[in-house]
Motif scaffolding. Structure first.
Motif, PDB file in Angstrom:
ATOM      1  N   VAL A   1       1.853  36.656 -12.962  1.00 11.28           N
ATOM      2  CA  VAL A   1       1.805  35.601 -11.951  1.00 11.28           C
ATOM      3  C   VAL A   1       2.614  36.028 -10.729  1.00 11.28           C
ATOM      4  O   VAL A   1       3.730  36.529 -10.839  1.00 11.28           O
ATOM      5  N   ALA A   2       2.029  35.850  -9.562  1.00 11.06           N
ATOM      6  CA  ALA A   2       2.689  36.213  -8.309  1.00 11.06           C
ATOM      7  C   ALA A   2       3.256  34.954  -7.674  1.00 11.06           C
ATOM      8  O   ALA A   2       2.527  33.991  -7.424  1.00 11.06           O
ATOM      9  N   CYS A   3       4.554  34.946  -7.436  1.00  7.34           N
ATOM     10  CA  CYS A   3       5.180  33.772  -6.821  1.00  7.34           C
ATOM     11  C   CYS A   3       6.436  34.213  -6.080  1.00  7.34           C
ATOM     12  O   CYS A   3       6.913  35.347  -6.228  1.00  7.34           O
ATOM     13  N   TRP A   4       6.969  33.305  -5.296  1.00 11.24           N
ATOM     14  CA  TRP A   4       8.154  33.590  -4.477  1.00 11.24           C
ATOM     15  C   TRP A   4       9.379  33.788  -5.355  1.00 11.24           C
ATOM     16  O   TRP A   4       9.571  33.102  -6.360  1.00 11.24           O
ATOM     17  N   THR A   5      10.220  34.745  -4.961  1.00 10.30           N
ATOM     18  CA  THR A   5      11.526  34.962  -5.572  1.00 10.30           C
ATOM     19  C   THR A   5      12.533  35.152  -4.444  1.00 10.30           C
ATOM     20  O   THR A   5      12.145  35.341  -3.286  1.00 10.30           O
ATOM     21  N   PHE A   6      13.816  35.121  -4.750  1.00 10.72           N
ATOM     22  CA  PHE A   6      14.784  35.175  -3.656  1.00 10.72           C
ATOM     23  C   PHE A   6      15.905  36.199  -3.829  1.00 10.72           C
ATOM     24  O   PHE A   6      16.831  36.233  -3.019  1.00 10.72           O
ATOM     25  N   LEU A   7      15.824  37.045  -4.852  1.00 12.29           N
ATOM     26  CA  LEU A   7      16.803  38.114  -5.000  1.00 12.29           C
ATOM     27  C   LEU A   7      16.094  39.461  -4.979  1.00 12.29           C
ATOM     28  O   LEU A   7      14.965  39.573  -5.464  1.00 12.29           O
ATOM     29  N   PRO A   8      16.752  40.489  -4.460  1.00 13.11           N
ATOM     30  CA  PRO A   8      16.120  41.819  -4.444  1.00 13.11           C
ATOM     31  C   PRO A   8      15.997  42.385  -5.849  1.00 13.11           C
ATOM     32  O   PRO A   8      16.756  42.039  -6.753  1.00 13.11           O
TER      33      PRO A   8
ATOM     34  N   MET B   1      13.780  33.925 -23.209  1.00 11.85           N
ATOM     35  CA  MET B   1      13.416  32.514 -23.200  1.00 11.85           C
ATOM     36  C   MET B   1      14.233  31.726 -24.226  1.00 11.85           C
ATOM     37  O   MET B   1      14.547  30.563 -24.020  1.00 11.85           O
ATOM     38  N   GLU B   2      14.555  32.409 -25.331  1.00 11.72           N
ATOM     39  CA  GLU B   2      15.343  31.739 -26.373  1.00 11.72           C
ATOM     40  C   GLU B   2      16.718  31.344 -25.843  1.00 11.72           C
ATOM     41  O   GLU B   2      17.243  30.279 -26.186  1.00 11.72           O
ATOM     42  N   ILE B   3      17.307  32.205 -24.993  1.00  9.13           N
ATOM     43  CA  ILE B   3      18.618  31.883 -24.426  1.00  9.13           C
ATOM     44  C   ILE B   3      18.516  30.668 -23.522  1.00  9.13           C
ATOM     45  O   ILE B   3      19.351  29.750 -23.587  1.00  9.13           O
ATOM     46  N   LEU B   4      17.502  30.634 -22.678  1.00 10.93           N
ATOM     47  CA  LEU B   4      17.312  29.486 -21.795  1.00 10.93           C
ATOM     48  C   LEU B   4      17.127  28.206 -22.600  1.00 10.93           C
ATOM     49  O   LEU B   4      17.686  27.155 -22.259  1.00 10.93           O
ATOM     50  N   GLU B   5      16.368  28.277 -23.677  1.00 14.95           N
ATOM     51  CA  GLU B   5      16.165  27.093 -24.500  1.00 14.95           C
ATOM     52  C   GLU B   5      17.477  26.630 -25.132  1.00 14.95           C
ATOM     53  O   GLU B   5      17.823  25.446 -25.074  1.00 14.95           O
ATOM     54  N   HIS B   6      18.211  27.568 -25.712  1.00 12.53           N
ATOM     55  CA  HIS B   6      19.463  27.209 -26.382  1.00 12.53           C
ATOM     56  C   HIS B   6      20.495  26.674 -25.387  1.00 12.53           C
ATOM     57  O   HIS B   6      21.155  25.652 -25.650  1.00 12.53           O
ATOM     58  N   GLU B   7      20.628  27.349 -24.240  1.00 15.57           N
ATOM     59  CA  GLU B   7      21.632  26.925 -23.266  1.00 15.57           C
ATOM     60  C   GLU B   7      21.298  25.556 -22.684  1.00 15.57           C
ATOM     61  O   GLU B   7      22.187  24.729 -22.461  1.00 15.57           O
TER      62      GLU B   7
ATOM     63  N   ARG C   1      13.190  21.994 -12.229  1.00 26.32           N
ATOM     64  CA  ARG C   1      11.880  21.573 -11.728  1.00 26.32           C
ATOM     65  C   ARG C   1      11.442  22.428 -10.544  1.00 26.32           C
ATOM     66  O   ARG C   1      10.259  22.772 -10.411  1.00 26.32           O
ATOM     67  N   TRP C   2      12.383  22.772  -9.682  1.00 27.14           N
ATOM     68  CA  TRP C   2      12.097  23.624  -8.518  1.00 27.14           C
ATOM     69  C   TRP C   2      11.598  24.984  -8.982  1.00 27.14           C
ATOM     70  O   TRP C   2      10.583  25.489  -8.504  1.00 27.14           O
ATOM     71  N   ALA C   3      12.299  25.588  -9.941  1.00 32.56           N
ATOM     72  CA  ALA C   3      11.912  26.912 -10.451  1.00 32.56           C
ATOM     73  C   ALA C   3      10.544  26.861 -11.124  1.00 32.56           C
ATOM     74  O   ALA C   3       9.686  27.730 -10.895  1.00 32.56           O
ATOM     75  N   ALA C   4      10.328  25.851 -11.957  1.00 34.82           N
ATOM     76  CA  ALA C   4       9.055  25.747 -12.670  1.00 34.82           C
ATOM     77  C   ALA C   4       7.885  25.631 -11.697  1.00 34.82           C
ATOM     78  O   ALA C   4       6.800  26.172 -11.942  1.00 34.82           O
ATOM     79  N   GLY C   5       8.111  24.960 -10.575  1.00 36.51           N
ATOM     80  CA  GLY C   5       7.039  24.763  -9.610  1.00 36.51           C
ATOM     81  C   GLY C   5       6.518  26.055  -9.013  1.00 36.51           C
ATOM     82  O   GLY C   5       5.312  26.204  -8.792  1.00 36.51           O
TER      83      GLY C   5
ATOM     84  N   SER D   1       9.006  41.152 -11.500  1.00 39.78           N
ATOM     85  CA  SER D   1       7.898  40.199 -11.565  1.00 39.78           C
ATOM     86  C   SER D   1       8.426  38.806 -11.289  1.00 39.78           C
ATOM     87  O   SER D   1       9.609  38.519 -11.514  1.00 39.78           O
ATOM     88  N   GLY D   2       7.534  37.951 -10.810  1.00 41.73           N
ATOM     89  CA  GLY D   2       7.942  36.575 -10.565  1.00 41.73           C
ATOM     90  C   GLY D   2       8.346  35.862 -11.837  1.00 41.73           C
ATOM     91  O   GLY D   2       9.352  35.147 -11.878  1.00 41.73           O
ATOM     92  N   LEU D   3       7.581  36.074 -12.894  1.00 43.46           N
ATOM     93  CA  LEU D   3       7.888  35.410 -14.160  1.00 43.46           C
ATOM     94  C   LEU D   3       9.223  35.895 -14.714  1.00 43.46           C
ATOM     95  O   LEU D   3      10.064  35.093 -15.140  1.00 43.46           O
ATOM     96  N   GLY D   4       9.447  37.191 -14.699  1.00 47.80           N
ATOM     97  CA  GLY D   4      10.704  37.732 -15.193  1.00 47.80           C
ATOM     98  C   GLY D   4      11.883  37.257 -14.373  1.00 47.80           C
ATOM     99  O   GLY D   4      12.953  36.949 -14.921  1.00 47.80           O
ATOM    100  N   PHE D   5      11.685  37.191 -13.050  1.00 50.27           N
ATOM    101  CA  PHE D   5      12.761  36.722 -12.192  1.00 50.27           C
ATOM    102  C   PHE D   5      13.186  35.311 -12.539  1.00 50.27           C
ATOM    103  O   PHE D   5      14.374  35.026 -12.728  1.00 50.27           O
ATOM    104  N   TRP D   6      12.213  34.390 -12.625  1.00 50.45           N
ATOM    105  CA  TRP D   6      12.579  32.986 -12.839  1.00 50.45           C
ATOM    106  C   TRP D   6      13.113  32.730 -14.240  1.00 50.45           C
ATOM    107  O   TRP D   6      14.008  31.906 -14.432  1.00 50.45           O
ATOM    108  N   ALA D   7      12.609  33.461 -15.230  1.00 51.76           N
ATOM    109  CA  ALA D   7      13.153  33.310 -16.579  1.00 51.76           C
ATOM    110  C   ALA D   7      14.613  33.767 -16.616  1.00 51.76           C
ATOM    111  O   ALA D   7      15.482  33.100 -17.198  1.00 51.76           O
TER     112      ALA D   7
END
Length: 238
Positions: free
Chosen positions: A93-100, A1-7, A44-48, A104-110
């Motif tokens: 949290v269970a949510c849609w992802t798009f790569l094999p 998460m720190e990388i996402l914040e910094h970038e 915004r799309w990812a956060a949703g 986890s959904g949370l790990g994927f989107w982060a």
């Protein structure tokens, strides 16, 4: 998460310094305003998906009709909302992802948003001028892995060859090598150096990361140069 914040913050800072009308070298049709609009919509799309525990795909919003300081403020607000959403979400949290291969959904989107933002931060800094800040070696290795074993494992990958061919990708500053088997089907990539390869692309992980995303020239190619050129021409993610 720190990388996402910094970038994300670095992207905004570079975009502000460059100005909204500055061209983005790696994306000839884009100006910095287009970069901000695109990345802000993706955030915004990812956060949703995470916030709503959304189990199915849904479209992104339209790009906002904003520019200048208003656009920068909108981008920064969306980046902050993405960070807050990811940090506050339940780990399972269970949510849609798009790569094999997503555990986890949370790990994927982060992970996905960290790499999305890092590449576009590089774009913003290139538009500003001067040398963009390189990404860390471990992060670059993870990004190469996501690209090869995630994006290009999908049927929509256009990297195809009439006959079976083998391409190897090797990071020279990390214990990381990939064997990419090409054919008329989507590429099949293994994290190994098994068998012979007709072409090897090698270099520091940070340079490989950006070259495989078509931001930099390939560091070094040995063997059949045509396979490296095939990647350059057909690997754009769609």
């Amino acid at each position: 998460m720190e990388i996402l914040e910094h970038e994300g913050r670095s992207l905004a800072d570079a975009a502000e310094q460059a100005g909204p009308g500055a061209p983005v070298p790696a994306c000839p049709d884009w100006r910095v305003r287009d970069l901000l609009r695109h990345t802000g919509v993706v955030h915004r799309w990812a956060a949703g998906f995470v916030a709503d525990a959304c189990p199915t795909p849904r479209p992104m919003e339209e790009h906002p009709d904003l520019d200048g300081t208003e656009l920068l403020a909108w981008y920064r607000a969306g980046h902050r909302a993405l960070l807050d959403t990811l940090r506050e979400a339940k780990p399972d949290v269970a949510c849609w992802t798009f790569l094999p291969g997503a555990e986890s959904g949370l790990g994927f989107w982060a992970r996905r948003q960290a790499h999305e933002t890092a590449v576009h931060r590089w774009d913003a800094q290139a538009a500003r001028g001067g040398d963009p800040t390189p990404v860390a070696t471990d992060f670059a290795v993870d990004g190469v892995d996501e690209l090869l074993r995630g994006f290009h494992a999908r049927r929509r990958s256009r990297v195809r060859t009439p006959e079976p061919r083998v391409l190897r990708i090797r990071a020279t500053d990390a214990d990381a090598v990939w064997t990419v088997r090409l054919s008329q089907e989507p590429p099949v990539t293994a994290r190994d150096a098994a068998g012979d390869a007709e072409c090897e692309v090698s270099g520091p992980a940070a340079e490989l990361y950006l070259s495989l995303w078509n931001r930099l020239p390939v560091p070094e190619v040995t063997g059949d140069q045509a396979l490296a050129e095939l990647w350059r021409k057909t690997s754009a993610v769609v």
